[in-house]
Scaffold this active site. Structure first.
Site, mmCIF file in Angstrom:
data_model
loop_
_atom_site.group_PDB
_atom_site.id
_atom_site.type_symbol
_atom_site.label_atom_id
_atom_site.label_comp_id
_atom_site.label_asym_id
_atom_site.label_seq_id
_atom_site.Cartn_x
_atom_site.Cartn_y
_atom_site.Cartn_z
ATOM 1 N N GLU A 164 0.805 -1.370 -0.060
ATOM 2 C CA GLU A 164 -0.135 0.064 -0.029
ATOM 3 C C GLU A 164 0.846 1.188 -0.010
ATOM 4 O O GLU A 164 0.295 2.390 -0.228
ATOM 5 C CB GLU A 164 -1.092 -0.091 1.073
ATOM 6 C CG GLU A 164 -0.576 0.029 2.416
ATOM 7 C CD GLU A 164 -0.249 -1.489 3.016
ATOM 8 O OE1 GLU A 164 -0.130 -2.324 2.065
ATOM 9 O OE2 GLU A 164 -0.399 -1.836 4.357
ATOM 10 N N ASN A 165 2.122 1.211 0.239
ATOM 11 C CA ASN A 165 2.872 2.470 0.258
ATOM 12 C C ASN A 165 2.885 3.006 -1.197
ATOM 13 O O ASN A 165 3.027 4.142 -1.669
ATOM 14 C CB ASN A 165 4.327 2.200 0.882
ATOM 15 C CG ASN A 165 4.978 1.070 0.290
ATOM 16 O OD1 ASN A 165 4.480 0.093 0.115
ATOM 17 N ND2 ASN A 165 6.276 1.183 -0.034
#
Lengths: 217, 233
Positions: free
Chosen positions: A47-48
């Site tokens: 998700e980064n």
């Protein structure tokens, strides 16, 4: 004999289908990296801001600008893309991630999940878990069946603040694989050598078990 | 507006524009994308009473961790600070006000400020603890929570390559919050490993157009935290 964690991970790997986009939560789920067959063309989302991360070989020199959400240095698999964090969560909220694997402090027979806060003890922030839990179609919880003191983690009703309500599809522990259904928790598989009575004794949630149908893992 | 050819400046000059009490967005998810050189200059110059907006709190001894440890930060808006034990201690002791949001909502609140919207509507977090802090409305029969945009006085971002007009490109997962923050603050200060003449970067490969960037500083990866760190997060 596999360790408890190896048993969980090997069972969890069976939930990944070729061509899927999956997200691996911090901790135990990120070790699933090492249980995926290489030829499945699975894209691992982090998700980064990457779709298509893969573990680095132990002797590789890390690229300091390439990490996954757990902070491990990673490589990019063929066909990978990188993007900003808003776009990364667009992918999550639009349900473009097929399966997400997460740990749990508590999970219950309604599919409620608590994995981010223990009031008064642990509140570092929720990170990306709330959006992943709420928006990914299939959420698989990977956790130990009981906490360090032996208390059940698979409950009738979560007591800790929820990450998201009614979000869990499948729970995999070292003792069992349990599907969340409208009627409650249905046991699909029980660990080799474990008796049904022992499983029930270690679990607070009501379990539906059809012994003629249950598999072993 | 800074004139185009005056954007390239020294790190001291760029950071000296930040007054005490400023709100500052800081790029980075863990270490990648964190503008370590700009943050170390901010530490050296001594500005205090700061509000920082960053995904996380870095670790205790690097990046914004150093500013928190030095008592320069009054308020932190973040998503997860679990890797910085000092930040958690300061929060629990009431010396650091911390406001936390789910990560994608934090990103979107910043994005909203960057695209000029006052906020957005979402169904994330309905029926959870975070819902109690928010206003809800009905839209087309659905309940939605209002999430206001987050704006800041300054943004400190890390780019890989910039040109002297202020066009920016990022590399790898160091992108993360940087392009969002580079649009969401009044004054945007970018550090870059390489600084090229205008025209060197292919227009279609530019992530952040120069219009959003006020000051560009070149940093040497070999002498900043970016080049010497041993931790990934």
């Amino acid at each position: 004999m596999p360790s408890d964690q190896e048993r969980i991970l090997a069972r969890a790997a069976r939930e990944i289908l070729p061509g899927q986009i999956i997200n691996l939560g911090i901790g135990l789920p990120q070790r699933l990296f090492h249980y995926m067959p290489e030829d499945q063309q699975v894209l691992v989302h982090s998700e980064n801001g990457i779709l298509g991360c893969q573990p680095l070989p132990d002797d590789a020199t890390p690229d300091y600008e390439m990490i996954d959400s757990g902070g491990a240095y990673i490589g990019a698999s063929p066909g990978a893309s990188v993007f900003d964090s808003a776009l990364s969560f667009a992918m999550i909220r639009r349900s473009r991630v097929d399966v997400t694997f997460m740990g749990a402090f508590e999970v219950d027979q309604q599919g409620n999940l608590a994995n981010w806060k223990i009031p008064g003890k642990f509140s570092p922030g929720i990170g990306g878990a709330m959006e992943l839990a709420q928006k990914v179609d299939k959420l698989v919880v990977l956790c130990s069946h009981n906490d360090k003191r032996g208390n059940p983690k698979i409950l009738q009703q979560c007591r800790l603040p929820l990450t998201a309500p009614n979000c869990v599809s499948l729970i995999i522990t070292e003792k069992a694989a349990m599907e969340v259904t409208d009627q409650g928790l249905k046991v699909i598989d029980i660990a080799e050598g474990l008796a049904v009575d022992e499983l029930r004794a270690a679990t607070e949630a009501d379990l539906m078990i059809d012994e003629s149908q249950v598999g072993r893992f | 507006m800074t004139s185009l050819n005056k954007k390239h400046t020294s790190i001291e000059e760029a950071i000296a524009r930040i007054p005490d009490g400023a709100s500052i967005m800081v790029g980075g998810f863990g270490s990648p994308g964190t503008p370590f050189a700009l943050l170390d200059e901010l530490l050296a110059q001594g500005q205090k009473g700061l509000t920082l907006i960053k995904n996380d709190a870095n670790e205790a001894d690097i990046g914004i961790g150093r500013l928190i440890k030095a008592g320069r930060v009054d308020r932190l808006i973040a998503s997860h600070i679990g890797l910085n034990r000092v930040a958690i201690e300061e929060m629990n002791a009431g010396r650091l006000a911390v406001e936390m949001y789910p990560q994608g909502l934090l990103a979107e609140k910043i994005r909203c400020a960057g695209v000029g919207h006052p906020g957005f509507l979402t169904d994330i977090g309905l029926d959870t603890e975070i819902a109690s802090h928010r206003r809800e409305i009905e839209l087309d029969g659905r309940t939605c929570a209002i999430e206001p945009a987050i704006h800041a006085d300054f943004a400190l971002v890390h780019a890989d390559v910039a040109d002297t007009y202020g066009n920016l490109t990022y590399r790898g997962t160091a992108i993360n919050f940087n392009p969002l923050m580079a649009m969401a603050a009044d004054t945007v200060i970018a550090q870059a490993f390489r600084l090229d003449a205008p025209g060197s970067l292919k227009p279609e490969y530019i992530h952040t157009p120069s219009a959003f960037v006020n000051h560009v500083v070149q940093v040497d990866p070999a002498t900043s935290e970016q080049g010497i760190r041993e931790h990934a997060v």
